[in-house]
Design a protein around this motif. Structure first.
Motif, PDB file in Angstrom:
ATOM      1  N   ARG A  13       0.823  -1.206   0.000  1.00 33.72           N
ATOM      2  CA  ARG A  13       0.000   0.000   0.000  1.00 33.72           C
ATOM      3  C   ARG A  13       0.860   1.260   0.000  1.00 33.72           C
ATOM      4  NH1 ARG A  13      -3.681  -3.122   2.926  1.00 33.72           N
ATOM      5  NH2 ARG A  13      -2.653  -2.734   4.899  1.00 33.72           N
ATOM      6  N   ALA A  14       2.000   1.197   0.672  1.00 31.87           N
ATOM      7  CA  ALA A  14       2.885   2.358   0.768  1.00 31.87           C
ATOM      8  C   ALA A  14       3.724   2.558  -0.496  1.00 31.87           C
ATOM      9  CB  ALA A  14       3.807   2.205   1.983  1.00 31.87           C
ATOM     10  N   ALA A  15       3.843   1.531  -1.326  1.00 35.25           N
ATOM     11  CA  ALA A  15       4.682   1.614  -2.528  1.00 35.25           C
ATOM     12  C   ALA A  15       4.031   2.509  -3.583  1.00 35.25           C
ATOM     13  CB  ALA A  15       4.922   0.221  -3.094  1.00 35.25           C
ATOM     14  N   LYS A  16       4.860   3.152  -4.374  1.00 36.99           N
ATOM     15  CA  LYS A  16       4.393   3.993  -5.482  1.00 36.99           C
ATOM     16  C   LYS A  16       4.529   3.199  -6.776  1.00 36.99           C
ATOM     17  CE  LYS A  16       6.130   8.022  -3.130  1.00 36.99           C
ATOM     18  NZ  LYS A  16       7.445   8.384  -2.718  1.00 36.99           N
ATOM     19  N   ASP A  17       3.741   3.552  -7.773  1.00 39.66           N
ATOM     20  CA  ASP A  17       3.840   2.885  -9.074  1.00 39.66           C
ATOM     21  C   ASP A  17       5.252   2.968  -9.626  1.00 39.66           C
ATOM     22  OD1 ASP A  17       1.211   2.127  -8.991  1.00 39.66           O
ATOM     23  OD2 ASP A  17       0.507   3.618 -10.436  1.00 39.66           O
ATOM     24  N   SER A  18       5.926   4.058  -9.357  1.00 41.08           N
ATOM     25  CA  SER A  18       7.291   4.241  -9.877  1.00 41.08           C
ATOM     26  C   SER A  18       8.284   3.271  -9.226  1.00 41.08           C
ATOM     27  CB  SER A  18       7.753   5.680  -9.663  1.00 41.08           C
ATOM     28  OG  SER A  18       7.736   6.012  -8.288  1.00 41.08           O
ATOM     29  N   ASP A  19       7.886   2.643  -8.107  1.00 44.33           N
ATOM     30  CA  ASP A  19       8.756   1.664  -7.439  1.00 44.33           C
ATOM     31  C   ASP A  19       8.742   0.308  -8.135  1.00 44.33           C
ATOM     32  OD1 ASP A  19       9.354   3.550  -5.499  1.00 44.33           O
ATOM     33  OD2 ASP A  19       7.765   2.860  -4.138  1.00 44.33           O
ATOM     34  N   ILE A  20       7.809   0.106  -9.041  1.00 46.23           N
ATOM     35  CA  ILE A  20       7.659  -1.189  -9.706  1.00 46.23           C
ATOM     36  C   ILE A  20       8.643  -1.289 -10.860  1.00 46.23           C
ATOM     37  CG2 ILE A  20       6.087  -2.726 -10.949  1.00 46.23           C
ATOM     38  CD1 ILE A  20       3.778  -1.289  -9.463  1.00 46.23           C
ATOM     39  N   ASP A  21       9.460  -2.330 -10.859  1.00 41.57           N
ATOM     40  CA  ASP A  21      10.441  -2.549 -11.919  1.00 41.57           C
ATOM     41  C   ASP A  21       9.772  -3.322 -13.061  1.00 41.57           C
ATOM     42  OD1 ASP A  21      12.561  -3.138 -13.554  1.00 41.57           O
ATOM     43  OD2 ASP A  21      13.566  -4.480 -12.138  1.00 41.57           O
ATOM     44  N   THR A  22       9.546  -2.655 -14.173  1.00 44.14           N
ATOM     45  CA  THR A  22       8.936  -3.306 -15.336  1.00 44.14           C
ATOM     46  C   THR A  22       9.951  -3.468 -16.469  1.00 44.14           C
ATOM     47  OG1 THR A  22       8.156  -1.175 -16.191  1.00 44.14           O
ATOM     48  CG2 THR A  22       6.617  -2.419 -14.806  1.00 44.14           C
ATOM     49  N   SER A  23      11.239  -3.482 -16.127  1.00 43.81           N
ATOM     50  CA  SER A  23      12.270  -3.562 -17.161  1.00 43.81           C
ATOM     51  C   SER A  23      12.285  -4.907 -17.876  1.00 43.81           C
ATOM     52  CB  SER A  23      13.645  -3.283 -16.559  1.00 43.81           C
ATOM     53  OG  SER A  23      13.953  -4.248 -15.565  1.00 43.81           O
ATOM     54  N   ASP A  24      11.811  -5.969 -17.205  1.00 45.85           N
ATOM     55  CA  ASP A  24      11.857  -7.286 -17.839  1.00 45.85           C
ATOM     56  C   ASP A  24      10.573  -7.635 -18.593  1.00 45.85           C
ATOM     57  OD1 ASP A  24      10.410  -7.429 -15.492  1.00 45.85           O
ATOM     58  OD2 ASP A  24      11.021  -9.469 -15.036  1.00 45.85           O
ATOM     59  N   ILE A  25       9.518  -6.857 -18.394  1.00 51.42           N
ATOM     60  CA  ILE A  25       8.256  -7.104 -19.093  1.00 51.42           C
ATOM     61  C   ILE A  25       7.492  -5.783 -19.167  1.00 51.42           C
ATOM     62  CG2 ILE A  25       7.054  -7.793 -16.978  1.00 51.42           C
ATOM     63  CD1 ILE A  25       5.461  -9.789 -18.717  1.00 51.42           C
ATOM     64  N   PRO A  26       6.948  -5.453 -20.330  1.00 51.13           N
ATOM     65  CA  PRO A  26       6.236  -4.173 -20.433  1.00 51.13           C
ATOM     66  C   PRO A  26       4.947  -4.188 -19.605  1.00 51.13           C
ATOM     67  CG  PRO A  26       5.997  -5.433 -22.453  1.00 51.13           C
ATOM     68  CD  PRO A  26       6.961  -6.183 -21.579  1.00 51.13           C
ATOM     69  N   GLU A  27       4.578  -3.023 -19.135  1.00 48.12           N
ATOM     70  CA  GLU A  27       3.343  -2.883 -18.374  1.00 48.12           C
ATOM     71  C   GLU A  27       2.155  -3.105 -19.303  1.00 48.12           C
ATOM     72  OE1 GLU A  27       1.453   0.311 -15.196  1.00 48.12           O
ATOM     73  OE2 GLU A  27       3.415   0.666 -16.079  1.00 48.12           O
ATOM     74  N   LEU A  28       1.128  -3.769 -18.817  1.00 52.53           N
ATOM     75  CA  LEU A  28      -0.062  -4.031 -19.624  1.00 52.53           C
ATOM     76  C   LEU A  28      -0.957  -2.801 -19.609  1.00 52.53           C
ATOM     77  CD1 LEU A  28      -0.825  -7.659 -18.409  1.00 52.53           C
ATOM     78  CD2 LEU A  28       0.258  -6.965 -20.548  1.00 52.53           C
ATOM     79  N   GLY A  29      -1.495  -2.468 -20.768  1.00 52.35           N
ATOM     80  CA  GLY A  29      -2.348  -1.292 -20.893  1.00 52.35           C
ATOM     81  C   GLY A  29      -3.797  -1.592 -20.582  1.00 52.35           C
ATOM     82  N   ASP A  30      -4.599  -0.529 -20.551  1.00 47.43           N
ATOM     83  CA  ASP A  30      -6.031  -0.668 -20.251  1.00 47.43           C
ATOM     84  C   ASP A  30      -6.735  -1.568 -21.250  1.00 47.43           C
ATOM     85  OD1 ASP A  30      -5.779   0.987 -18.049  1.00 47.43           O
ATOM     86  OD2 ASP A  30      -6.329   2.795 -19.167  1.00 47.43           O
ATOM     87  N   ASP A  31      -6.309  -1.539 -22.515  1.00 48.25           N
ATOM     88  CA  ASP A  31      -6.945  -2.354 -23.548  1.00 48.25           C
ATOM     89  C   ASP A  31      -6.848  -3.846 -23.214  1.00 48.25           C
ATOM     90  OD1 ASP A  31      -8.314  -2.467 -26.109  1.00 48.25           O
ATOM     91  OD2 ASP A  31      -6.483  -3.479 -26.811  1.00 48.25           O
ATOM     92  N   PHE A  32      -5.691  -4.243 -22.681  1.00 50.53           N
ATOM     93  CA  PHE A  32      -5.527  -5.653 -22.299  1.00 50.53           C
ATOM     94  C   PHE A  32      -6.581  -6.054 -21.273  1.00 50.53           C
ATOM     95  CE2 PHE A  32      -4.037  -8.778 -19.259  1.00 50.53           C
ATOM     96  CZ  PHE A  32      -3.708  -9.840 -20.082  1.00 50.53           C
ATOM     97  N   PHE A  33      -6.759  -5.245 -20.245  1.00 48.75           N
ATOM     98  CA  PHE A  33      -7.680  -5.596 -19.168  1.00 48.75           C
ATOM     99  C   PHE A  33      -9.139  -5.479 -19.583  1.00 48.75           C
ATOM    100  CE2 PHE A  33      -3.724  -4.672 -16.959  1.00 48.75           C
ATOM    101  CZ  PHE A  33      -3.612  -5.817 -16.188  1.00 48.75           C
ATOM    102  N   LEU A  34      -9.414  -4.666 -20.599  1.00 51.80           N
ATOM    103  CA  LEU A  34     -10.783  -4.579 -21.123  1.00 51.80           C
ATOM    104  C   LEU A  34     -11.220  -5.902 -21.736  1.00 51.80           C
ATOM    105  CD1 LEU A  34     -11.194  -1.125 -22.900  1.00 51.80           C
ATOM    106  CD2 LEU A  34     -12.711  -2.137 -21.219  1.00 51.80           C
ATOM    107  N   HIS A  35     -10.269  -6.604 -22.338  1.00 47.89           N
ATOM    108  CA  HIS A  35     -10.601  -7.830 -23.069  1.00 47.89           C
ATOM    109  C   HIS A  35     -10.103  -9.110 -22.385  1.00 47.89           C
ATOM    110  CE1 HIS A  35     -11.978  -5.271 -26.282  1.00 47.89           C
ATOM    111  NE2 HIS A  35     -10.823  -4.615 -26.247  1.00 47.89           N
ATOM    112  N   ALA A  36      -9.466  -8.972 -21.243  1.00 44.33           N
ATOM    113  CA  ALA A  36      -8.893 -10.140 -20.559  1.00 44.33           C
ATOM    114  C   ALA A  36      -9.990 -11.034 -19.989  1.00 44.33           C
ATOM    115  CB  ALA A  36      -7.954  -9.686 -19.441  1.00 44.33           C
ATOM    116  N   GLU A  37      -9.760 -12.335 -20.040  1.00 42.16           N
ATOM    117  CA  GLU A  37     -10.666 -13.321 -19.461  1.00 42.16           C
ATOM    118  C   GLU A  37      -9.837 -14.304 -18.643  1.00 42.16           C
ATOM    119  OE1 GLU A  37     -13.083 -15.312 -22.332  1.00 42.16           O
ATOM    120  OE2 GLU A  37     -13.556 -13.466 -23.404  1.00 42.16           O
ATOM    121  N   LEU A  38     -10.356 -14.698 -17.523  1.00 42.79           N
ATOM    122  CA  LEU A  38      -9.694 -15.684 -16.682  1.00 42.79           C
ATOM    123  C   LEU A  38     -10.302 -17.047 -16.960  1.00 42.79           C
ATOM    124  CD1 LEU A  38      -7.766 -16.440 -14.372  1.00 42.79           C
ATOM    125  CD2 LEU A  38      -9.625 -15.914 -12.781  1.00 42.79           C
ATOM    126  N   HIS A  39      -9.459 -17.997 -17.338  1.00 40.09           N
ATOM    127  CA  HIS A  39      -9.907 -19.359 -17.603  1.00 40.09           C
ATOM    128  C   HIS A  39      -9.173 -20.307 -16.667  1.00 40.09           C
ATOM    129  CE1 HIS A  39     -12.102 -18.431 -21.315  1.00 40.09           C
ATOM    130  NE2 HIS A  39     -11.159 -17.515 -21.504  1.00 40.09           N
TER     131      HIS A  39
END
Length: 85
Positions: A13-39
């Motif tokens: 909860r105390a962490a900021k988004d900027s603290d997240i290391d996404t260097s090994d995988i790009p961050e997923l955009g809103d479009d991904f989550f709009l169409h994502a399905e859990l199977h």
């Protein structure tokens, strides 16, 4: 949830988004989550005969022993499928 989480929620909860290391995988955009399905594969209750010592060993590993047995059987199944193809 029936299991106690081992996640350090206070730290997260105390962490900021900027603290997240996404260097090994790009961050997923809103479009991904709009169409994502859990199977998840459906589970089916079965009666199964296991050697007593095998079942005891899995139970001694703690809660979730049935899930661990399922994961082990899935790994075996997938290995056999690779051998057959």
């Amino acid at each position: 949830m029936t299991k106690t989480s081992k996640t350090d929620w206070k730290r997260l909860r105390a962490a900021k988004d900027s603290d997240i290391d996404t260097s090994d995988i790009p961050e997923l955009g809103d479009d991904f989550f709009l169409h994502a399905e859990l199977h998840t594969p459906p589970k089916q209750a079965v009666t199964m005969r296991l050697d007593a010592d095998v079942l005891t060993w899995f139970k001694e590993q703690g809660q979730g022993y049935q899930t661990r047995i399922n994961k082990l059987l899935r790994a075996y199944m997938q290995a056999q499928q690779k051998r057959q193809s």
